[in-house]
Enzyme design. Structure first.
Site, PDB file in Angstrom:
ATOM      1  N   HIS A  88       1.386  -1.686   0.376  1.00  0.00           N
ATOM      2  CA  HIS A  88       0.378  -1.478   1.432  1.00  0.00           C
ATOM      3  C   HIS A  88      -0.725  -2.531   1.360  1.00  0.00           C
ATOM      4  O   HIS A  88      -1.033  -3.055   0.283  1.00  0.00           O
ATOM      5  CB  HIS A  88      -0.197  -0.056   1.413  1.00  0.00           C
ATOM      6  CG  HIS A  88      -1.079   0.292   0.265  1.00  0.00           C
ATOM      7  ND1 HIS A  88      -0.893   1.404  -0.523  1.00  0.00           N
ATOM      8  CD2 HIS A  88      -2.198  -0.312  -0.238  1.00  0.00           C
ATOM      9  CE1 HIS A  88      -1.842   1.470  -1.441  1.00  0.00           C
ATOM     10  NE2 HIS A  88      -2.646   0.432  -1.295  1.00  0.00           N
ATOM     11  N   GLU A  92       0.331   2.258   4.854  1.00  0.00           N
ATOM     12  CA  GLU A  92       1.432   2.642   3.976  1.00  0.00           C
ATOM     13  C   GLU A  92       2.777   2.244   4.614  1.00  0.00           C
ATOM     14  O   GLU A  92       2.832   1.931   5.811  1.00  0.00           O
ATOM     15  CB  GLU A  92       1.389   4.165   3.759  1.00  0.00           C
ATOM     16  CG  GLU A  92       0.131   4.652   3.041  1.00  0.00           C
ATOM     17  CD  GLU A  92       0.136   4.359   1.527  1.00  0.00           C
ATOM     18  OE1 GLU A  92       0.658   3.312   1.106  1.00  0.00           O
ATOM     19  OE2 GLU A  92      -0.411   5.187   0.775  1.00  0.00           O
ATOM     20  N   ASP A 140       3.145  -0.006  -3.505  1.00  0.00           N
ATOM     21  CA  ASP A 140       4.172   0.233  -2.475  1.00  0.00           C
ATOM     22  C   ASP A 140       4.120  -0.815  -1.363  1.00  0.00           C
ATOM     23  O   ASP A 140       4.759  -0.660  -0.329  1.00  0.00           O
ATOM     24  CB  ASP A 140       4.014   1.643  -1.890  1.00  0.00           C
ATOM     25  CG  ASP A 140       2.671   1.840  -1.181  1.00  0.00           C
ATOM     26  OD1 ASP A 140       1.879   0.871  -1.085  1.00  0.00           O
ATOM     27  OD2 ASP A 140       2.398   2.971  -0.723  1.00  0.00           O
TER      28      ASP A 140
HETATM   29  C1  F6R Z   1      -8.642  -1.046  -0.662  1.00  0.00           C
HETATM   30  C2  F6R Z   1      -7.386  -1.529  -0.090  1.00  0.00           C
HETATM   31  C3  F6R Z   1      -6.093  -1.321  -0.802  1.00  0.00           C
HETATM   32  C4  F6R Z   1      -6.088  -1.914  -2.197  1.00  0.00           C
HETATM   33  C5  F6R Z   1      -4.768  -1.584  -2.881  1.00  0.00           C
HETATM   34  C6  F6R Z   1      -4.710  -2.130  -4.283  1.00  0.00           C
HETATM   35  O1  F6R Z   1      -9.716  -1.373   0.203  1.00  0.00           O
HETATM   36  O2  F6R Z   1      -7.417  -2.047   0.955  1.00  0.00           O
HETATM   37  O3  F6R Z   1      -5.059  -1.916  -0.051  1.00  0.00           O
HETATM   38  O4  F6R Z   1      -6.265  -3.293  -2.123  1.00  0.00           O
HETATM   39  O5  F6R Z   1      -4.602  -0.201  -2.924  1.00  0.00           O
HETATM   40  O6  F6R Z   1      -5.665  -1.482  -5.053  1.00  0.00           O
HETATM   41  P1  F6R Z   1      -6.026  -1.994  -6.512  1.00  0.00           P
HETATM   42  O7  F6R Z   1      -6.555  -3.363  -6.358  1.00  0.00           O
HETATM   43  O8  F6R Z   1      -7.046  -1.029  -7.007  1.00  0.00           O
HETATM   44  O9  F6R Z   1      -4.752  -1.959  -7.289  1.00  0.00           O
END
Ligand code: F6R
Length: 273
Positions: free
Chosen positions: A137, A142, A135
């Site tokens: 973030h 978010e 999304d």
């Molecule tokens: C985790 C974080 C999140 C992840 C994101 C992508 O510390 O900051 O922003 O980077 O949710 O997560 P993955 O890499 O597991 O798809």
């Protein structure tokens, strides 16, 4: 924003590891910001491999981006656990050298303020490592997060909880709340690198790089930062409209340099302040 595109996640991780190595060579006690999740794991694995081959990260300090609220730090899915398991131990850093936001503090708001003070006391973050959510973030900021936000409590989107359910026994076990560095906090890092490798991230990457700056895609706030490089596997770059241009820039990256006397300052080098 600079976009670098690689055939695979491992190749992108090599590029990102080069950036970390250059920074740490110039500033051995650099302060790094560590994302968790799947995206940065190839980078951490590559850094661990280089540490085994002689790279010294023992003086590096760091800060994690986020943590779940009311999840025991001992839980394998907590970011306290992930940071020790995937970062401090394999990278040969001192135990406790990476500060993770406290999601179990009695006074969470005070703990968030304290976390911000610790970053300031460390002299700020030299290099923030980021992943991106489907999304858009970054950290757990978010959509509709304030572009000026600081470390605070957030409510995770149901889609983010579903994405992260793989780290828990069931989706019901994924906490609803988290503590995360704010977008304003992240934007204060001196350099930022982002990793993305999967096709599922392609739309978020396109919105972050080519869309308007909008709290609706929190990663688009990075357009306001002067030193951001995206290390993308081709699948994550597949929805970028200007992909040919980014490849062209990458190919001609150092073409403007003319030989001069003395060592040129390297990409990613941050002179000690
Ligand atoms: C985790 C974080 C999140 C992840 C994101 C992508 O510390 O900051 O922003 O980077 O949710 O997560 P993955 O890499 O597991 O798809």
């Amino acid at each position: 924003m600079e976009v670098r595109i690689y055939p695979t996640a491992d190749a992108a991780a090599q590029g990102a590891a080069d950036a970390v190595a250059v920074l740490v060579a110039a500033k051995p006690e650099a302060v790094l910001g560590f994302a968790t999740g799947t995206s940065p794991m190839p980078l951490y694995r590559e850094l661990a491999r280089r540490v085994a081959a002689g790279l010294d990260l023992s003086r590096v300090r760091g800060f994690a981006l986020d943590e779940y609220v009311n999840l025991s730090p001992e839980h394998p899915g907590s970011y306290h656990s992930v940071i020790s398991r995937e970062v401090t131990e394999p990278l040969g850093m001192r135990p406790g050298s990476v500060t993770v936001p406290d999601g179990t503090a009695v006074d969470l708001e005070l703990a968030c303020e304290h976390f911000e003070r610790l970053i300031a006391r460390a002299g700020g973050i030299d290099l923030q490592i980021l992943g991106i959510g489907t999304d858009g973030h970054i950290g757990f900021n978010e959509p509709t997060s304030s572009l000026a936000s600081r470390t605070r409590i957030k409510t995770l989107m149901p889609s983010t909880r579903a994405d992260n359910a793989r780290f828990f026994a069931s989706i019901d076990d994924v906490p609803i709340h988290c503590v995360t560095q704010g977008l304003g906090t992240i934007l204060e890092a001196r350099r930022v690198l982002m990793l993305a490798s999967e096709e599922s991230k392609a739309a978020a990457i396109a919105a972050a790089v080519e869309g308007p700056v909008s709290s609706f895609c929190p990663a688009s706030a990075l357009q306001m930062h002067p030193h951001v490089v995206l290390f993308l596997a081709a699948a994550a770059a597949s929805k970028l409209q200007q992909i040919d241009y980014y490849r062209y820039v990458q190919e001609h990256k150092d073409g403007w340099r003319v030989p001069r006397d003395g060592p040129a300052r390297q990409d990613w080098e941050i002179v000690k302040r």
